[in-house]
Design an enzyme around this catalytic site. Structure first.
Site, short mmCIF file in Angstrom:
data_model
loop_
_atom_site.label_atom_id
_atom_site.label_comp_id
_atom_site.label_asym_id
_atom_site.label_seq_id
_atom_site.Cartn_x
_atom_site.Cartn_y
_atom_site.Cartn_z
N CYS C 2 0.84 -1.18 0.00
CA CYS C 2 0.00 0.00 0.00
C CYS C 2 0.88 1.24 0.00
O CYS C 2 2.07 1.18 0.30
CB CYS C 2 -0.91 0.03 1.23
SG CYS C 2 -2.21 -1.20 1.15
N ARG C 16 -4.46 7.18 -1.39
CA ARG C 16 -3.62 6.00 -1.27
C ARG C 16 -3.79 5.07 -2.46
O ARG C 16 -4.77 5.14 -3.19
CB ARG C 16 -4.00 5.27 0.00
CG ARG C 16 -5.41 4.67 0.01
CD ARG C 16 -5.44 3.19 -0.29
NE ARG C 16 -4.68 2.38 0.62
CZ ARG C 16 -5.09 2.04 1.83
NH1 ARG C 16 -6.27 2.47 2.25
NH2 ARG C 16 -4.34 1.28 2.59
#
Lengths: 339, 339, 339, 339
Positions: C2, C16
């Site tokens: 991530c 993100r």
């Protein structure tokens, strides 16, 4: 800046590179069993195991950079600028000034287990040896025949780590060095198998490509990785000659050559490289200027004395002139002239 | 595999690491002026400048790995597997078998200019020294006081390159080594200034971080970059002792430690490191097993003779036992015992 | 795995990449002001600021991956396998289960200062959402207009770090990421000046060589460095369109392409990339399958309600067919057809 | 600067990133079969296969950056500054000015075999399109369903290389790119097995560590390696949507973000990314400003005409506003509103 190394063959070898821009007046120093040590907090002793190692002698006191005692316990101090934190004395048993730490360990312990037991309330203090010699920021590698420990007192407290790599350099702290080492786990001493692509024909154009990615600069993290790889892959038989030879080759894999690390107007170099056979009390060394390996054997001296016995570390290159024998006019090693 | 190095101080120094998994019976060999050379195509000569260097002697013939002549011209051959191409003889003047190339150059030329003039129709042939000794794939560094040249005969033909780096290793071909070197141009011997980000506070946590990115594995391209950086940043004064010492440190910056380059069941190591003072006809060397520097001075021998004069390269560690003097009971270097 | 990113132009943008080998049923979810949250230890609330972000809805509860509230406080959770440590409840005020942490923060705080005040006795507990959903090991980035914080609960305790990089990925812990970043401080967006050697003529053979050494693999430390460099050097004007566009380009600089990160039989990819304008309550996103940027504006919905409002993240590529207009027979964007 | 890519699924896809600090007035341009081409040396033609690709139209002439013809032969030109060498016309059949090279190939050949046959005496000349448009230094990738070729005219002559990597960037010349690729052969899309040391316990702290060492900067050699790795490990099924999507992801793995490559006062960015389905005559593209993929289908136009048909490459972000539907007050994609 520095590199400590531990190697286990038939005997246990321990030593280091000392990297700096100037010497510290270092000598090989044997401290006999009755040299009086007076610690700031731990009291005085004039009966202890003898010590061999490298030290500067200041006012008759040996300030060790690294050393081993007769039981084979070894310790080296390495610069740890910006990371070490020394505290005021706590008043507890474990208070010890940083400059005392090496003899404090070597006069009290015979192995790492004993060290761990006295280290329980260890507190490395910010006391100076003298006004002229303020404390240097250090961390330490403590080793015996069985294992290597790293001792670091940082802002979060005192840490003692098992060190499976057999090496220690300087910054960053040991957990960071170990985390970073994960990035190199795929390196090897062998050839490379193409896993990049099934469609592209790639070539081991050189031997040694299995270690591509190994760092070669002289910063402390890069030297840690380089020396850990060299030590981990080192092949050496058990003889004293081969062990010392290989130990020195590993140290020199992370050596600092003059000119490559500039500091202001000067240059940091590997001032000396040492190798102690901790089982036999022999210390080997080379200097930047003299690649011939000298050796001092503590058992050839009277260890039941008190004054430190020191041997200068000559930095002049001791050439072996093969065809300049004064006796025979040919090489010193020519058959006709060999003693 | 190998590393050639050229260094210019008051004198010109030239030498190499020979990296291999076994020795070749190498010795220091002085070939006097009247040793007869019989070249396949270039005829015979028994009057030429003398040569000093490292060679195996096969059937009385010195097969040089590297050497220098009395005029200071130097040449070293380095493995170039998979890249060199040798041709059948062309019938022209420049035909020379690969194993003859070093004496062919050293007996005919006094400097690199003369070499370039005889190299105009140079054709390195695929002729073997003997059935037992087929040609090895090689390229060469040819050096004098003023410059270094690289000689490579590849599939596209013969290439002679000016070499500003003072070093040569093995694969890939020289243009590739130089192209690759561009990738390291931002490295330095100093500290790093933060150009990554104005907002992030970054730290030179170690000296030497200016060279981060320098490779440290032992493949030939990585050793080229590492040695070129070390040589380019090397600091050394003019004395013979310091020059030889520093030259050896540069060579050892790309040394191969036992265990780090695995080949089948064996390991490639730096068998020896040599340094010739080409102005004075002195050859210095160390071996993997003996880090003491030995020296042979060609001018101490009768150079008007014909048989090669050879000196073994002893691989046993020649320790200097500082406190084991048989005469005085103390160290050999203790003042009371110094000769 | 991530990547979280924060960018400050005229407005504050936060978002993100979610990298995984399968989707989690993620949707854009707006949680209105009166949706009831019932925390394990902190009690219940049905009156709070509304939230927009990405979440899976399980049993009517939004489980947020990242989100922002009406005050502009933002938070994203990222996998932190092997490093995070969750504790049993302490019985103190700061107990919060890991899956509750995002709404616990967003419903109580309007900025990072308020977060720091409620985080004083924060204890992230090892309680599961349900038997089927055990706790995932996470760390978090908490951001507002002024600063970014990283929240990590590890074996040594809870750490909250100021994050000057604007990015967060996964392992190793944040101090390690920052220590490692020092190794890249010499990289730049410009050309390189030759500091390797004064004697060797080196060449910027390409634009962009100032950043040579920047990692490009998809491991979490490499993506941290790559994204930090891209974010730190990013140039963008203040408009909403340009800001969102540039934000997405930065996220995509560390994107995971299908096939490049193999996990067993599957592949980890960037499932979606999100960008929240935290000042205006708008969330933009793309998915791996659809590179067109979609946008949801929370202010176009009734925020005084209680049920979460969700929008699917369509993964089908939404091509713009320029010459296939059903109305006019020409491209949809041809002047004759533009609405 | 640029990146060309070829991908073979059920169909053959070909395209590129064009990286520069400013646009060139590029458009999608279809050149119908009867557009007259007048070559400097090869004569004129007004009957040929149609072409689709990206071009600037100057004085009615399409100057293609990349394109494909109806037979599926594809070609892209990429900057090759400092390496390409154009010659004066030789007077032989193969003379072609660099700006003519793309249509010269696409109007004469249906596949790479035909290209190789006309390339036998190929001589790329230094003639300018006009006084205002001097020749740009270029090399080319020529591709069909079966293979990719690289065409480079350098100081040593014309080289045509088989390209097994499916990618091409800029400097250095292709042999150098391939030699350098050997350095990455051990990288993989999987986890890493510890071959560094048997004694040290090391950890895959992240997925994707098998590719550690892959470069991530934006110089041309680094982008070559990064894109070759991504293309070689890419996983994609056969559908048109998935193929185009994955092709774009591979291109974007080596995208240039604004700010990361500084040139004087400006910044080099990926102006557009294109993907041609060479079997079906469809060209897909995105721009730096608009990540939505547009598509132009050449078969929807009248190919038996003569004037180039062009479509602007709109650089404005075409957001999909999910909850801003003017018709229903909800998102455009909400079930109630879907057309």
């Amino acid at each position: 800046m520095c590199l400590a190394l531990s190697m286990r063959n038939r005997d246990h070898y321990f030593g280091r590179n000392l990297d700096y821009d100037k010497g510290y007046g270092q000598q090989v120093v044997i401290t006999p069993r009755h040299h009086p040590f007076e610690f700031r907090h731990a009291g005085a002793t004039d009966s202890h195991t003898a010590i061999i190692g490298t030290a500067a002698i200041v006012n008759g006191h040996p300030l060790y950079f690294e050393g081993a005692n007769e039981d084979g316990l070894c310790i080296a101090g390495l610069l740890f600028s910006g990371s070490s934190r020394y505290n005021p004395p706590s008043g507890k048993k474990g208070d010890v000034a940083s400059h005392e730490f090496i003899p404090w360990v070597l006069t009290q312990c015979s192995d790492t287990s004993e060290f761990l037991s006295i280290a329980e309330d260890l507190n490395i203090t910010n006391e100076a040896f003298s006004v002229q010699l303020p404390p240097s920021p250090m961390h330490w590698m403590v080793s015996d025949k069985k294992r290597d420990l790293v001792v670091e007192q940082v802002s979060s407290g005192l840490n003692i780590h098992e060190n499976p790599t057999c090496v220690l350099t300087n910054n960053p702290p040991f957990e960071y060095q170990m985390m970073n080492l994960n990035n190199y786990m795929g390196l090897s001493s062998g050839d490379v198998i193409n896993s990049f692509s099934k469609k592209i024909n790639l070539w081991n154009y050189s031997r040694g490509m299995g270690a591509l990615g190994l760092p070669g600069d002289l910063s402390s993290q890069s030297r840690f990785v380089k020396a850990a790889f060299t030590a981990s892959n080192s092949i050496c038989n058990d003889s004293e000659e081969d062990s010392v030879t290989q130990f020195m080759h590993i140290l020199k894999s992370a050596e600092q050559q003059k000119g490559c690390v500039r500091i202001g107007e000067g240059y940091e170099i590997t001032q000396y490289s040492s190798c102690i056979n901790a089982d036999r009390g022999r210390m080997y060394f080379t200097t930047y200027g003299n690649s011939r390996i000298s050796v001092v054997d503590m058992n050839k001296e009277d260890l039941d004395s008190d004054d430190p016995i020191s041997f200068p570390m000559d930095d002049r290159q001791d050439f072996d002139e093969l065809n300049a024998c004064v006796k025979c006019g040919h090489g010193r090693r020519s058959p006709s002239c060999r003693p």
